[in-house]
Design a protein around this motif. Structure first.
Motif, short mmCIF file in Angstrom:
data_model
loop_
_atom_site.label_atom_id
_atom_site.label_comp_id
_atom_site.label_asym_id
_atom_site.label_seq_id
_atom_site.Cartn_x
_atom_site.Cartn_y
_atom_site.Cartn_z
N ILE A 323 0.86 -1.18 0.00
CA ILE A 323 0.00 0.00 0.00
C ILE A 323 0.91 1.24 0.00
O ILE A 323 1.51 1.57 1.03
N ASN A 325 1.72 4.98 0.44
CA ASN A 325 1.06 6.04 1.20
C ASN A 325 1.87 7.34 1.07
O ASN A 325 2.78 7.59 1.86
N LYS A 327 2.78 11.22 1.43
CA LYS A 327 2.47 12.27 2.42
C LYS A 327 3.34 13.49 2.14
O LYS A 327 4.33 13.41 1.41
N GLU A 338 3.44 0.38 2.97
CA GLU A 338 2.84 -0.34 4.08
C GLU A 338 2.19 -1.64 3.59
O GLU A 338 1.97 -1.82 2.40
#
Length: 477
Positions: A323, A325, A327, A338
């Protein structure tokens, strides 16, 4: 599925290895785990789901809870089962979304008791009732570890074994070149991240906790989010798994319209598999969200055989979907990779789902959830959060609170007492609203304070199917 950020490049991985060698904050096993994760991400090796191969799971793959055989009243059977069990709570999350600092488990749920207090009380009651020794295991992150060590001191004389280990600590990557951010000077906590709860299996092994539990004769671990107040030990489930030698079980529960994005279990090429919305082709997202076709979703209550974890981790076989992610932290675009523990289901033998009652899924993610569990909808007994049988509707009321209620401290001060909501269908509160004591809410209620104005609802007020605005003025809905 995971998107590929850059073409596969051994040069990139070699550079990452060189940068990691300069960092002494993490272990060699964490460094190798991180490099493996990045390598898989760059290779784009994720298996694509062929939509036409998806089948609804049979009752053999997702067992109805009502089909489970009860445990006999004779406590010796319960003791036999429980002596094989450890309870693991995922304790890596901070309470920042609810305005708290430190681990989320120290947020008070009701009557001064925190999530952790309730969990401890539940397991203490089991051990006392059946003469067994179920340990509580907490998987912390580097964000929660130090605080948790201090918090669990209060349970030292409780007789309950509380064991603690840390999940892995991985460096955030600068999105521009995928190099570890700490190697570029970001050495404080913001340069690092815990890589999702899918890391639980590697972390159990690398920390030595897996070997410790196996040495104590434990065979299964019940893994659950620490903020899910419905995730309690269930003897019927444990009996079924031991009897049928299921290595992995995911608790699922019927979807409502509030759960349409949740991962679901499918039958895929004869095996049970988790399907997440990120894996769904764009043209099928609407179909995925349909509660007619995909009727269940993952509660993240997982029961896993410890020997099977050891076998699969040692074989490096748990390659769960990645996953990505992205940011932005301190003005820098970063990427963290992740994995989720539920995605591991397809690697275990005789893996199943069990379709459990909704009562086993009671997460507290926001103050709107906190209002539910603090209300007369629930009572607490021996740490168990029990639904009030006087609530005749199966669903809980839909609660929507505006930003004034987002932080726990602000939420609590705006209620003299939590209203009665036994007969409430929905509540929407907007603006600077304050609740008196003894308020009763029924049906559909909307309370709105206009911008710049304050609305105080008086004590002992009953609202049923009403819209309340500044004044206060009341009108029927």
């Amino acid at each position: 599925m995971a998107a590929v950020a850059a073409p596969p490049s051994s040069d990139t991985l070699d550079r990452i290895r060189l940068e990691l060698a300069t960092l002494d904050q993490i272990s060699d096993s964490e460094k190798s785990g991180f490099v493996k994760l990045v390598g898989r991400y760059l290779s784009g090796s994720a298996e694509q789901i062929v939509w036409e191969k998806i089948q609804p799971p049979t009752n053999e793959l997702v067992v109805p809870y009502d089909d489970l055989v009860p445990v006999s009243e004779d406590s010796s059977e319960a003791k036999y089962l429980l002596d094989k069990l450890a309870v693991l709570k995922l304790n890596g999350g901070l309470g920042t979304t609810m305005g708290c600092t430190g681990p989320k488990t120290v947020i008070e749920v009701r009557n001064g008791e925190t999530f952790l207090d309730l969990i401890v009380k539940q397991i203490e009651t089991l051990n006392s009732k059946y003469g067994c020794n179920v340990p509580l295991v907490l998987m912390n992150s580097f964000n929660t570890h130090d605080d948790t060590l201090k918090i669990v001191e209060k349970y030292q004389n409780s007789g309950l074994q509380v064991k603690i280990f840390n999940q892995s600590q991985y460096p955030r990557m600068v999105a521009e070149d995928l190099m570890p951010w700490p190697a570029k000077g970001q050495t404080d906590k913001s340069g690092w991240y815990p890589p999702g709860h899918g890391n639980v299996f590697d972390a159990l092994q690398n920390s030595g906790m897996l070997a410790e539990l196996l040495a104590e004769g434990k065979e299964y671990v019940f893994i659950a989010n620490s903020d899910n107040l419905g995730a309690t030990v269930d003897l019927k489930i444990l009996k079924h798994l031991i009897h049928n030698q299921n290595e992995y079980c995911m608790e699922v529960t019927p979807k409502t319209l509030a759960d349409v994005k949740g991962g679901t279990l499918i039958s895929y090429e004869g095996r049970v598999q988790l399907l997440e919305i990120a894996q769904v082709p764009d043209e099928h997202v609407g179909e995925f969200k349909s509660i007619q076709k995909f009727k269940i979703f993952n509660t993240n209550n997982l029961w896993v055989n410890l020997k099977a974890i050891k076998r699969l981790v040692e074989a490096d076989a748990l390659n769960m979907e990645i996953i990505p992610n992205p940011k932005e932290v301190d003005g820098v675009k970063v990427l963290q990779l992740e994995t989720a523990a539920g995605a591991a289901i397809r690697f275990f033998d005789k893996a199943i789902g069990i379709n459990v009652p909704r009562s086993r899924f009671l997460p507290v993610k926001a103050t709107s959830d906190l209002l539910l569990v603090q209300s007369d909808l629930y009572t607490i007994e021996d740490g168990l959060v029990i639904r009030n049988p006087a609530r005749t509707k199966a669903e809980n009321p839909a609660i929507e609170l505006s930003s004034e209620f987002k932080k726990v401290a602000d939420f609590l001060k705006r209620f003299k007492s939590i209203p009665s909501i036994l007969h409430l269908d929905s509540l929407k509160v907007t603006g600077d609203v304050w609740f008196g004591s003894g308020i009763v809410l029924k049906g559909k209620v909307i309370v709105e304070a206009k911008k710049g104005e304050k609305l105080v609802l008086p004590d002992d007020l009953t609202l049923e199917d009403q819209l309340v605005t500044v004044g206060p003025t009341y009108s029927s809905l």
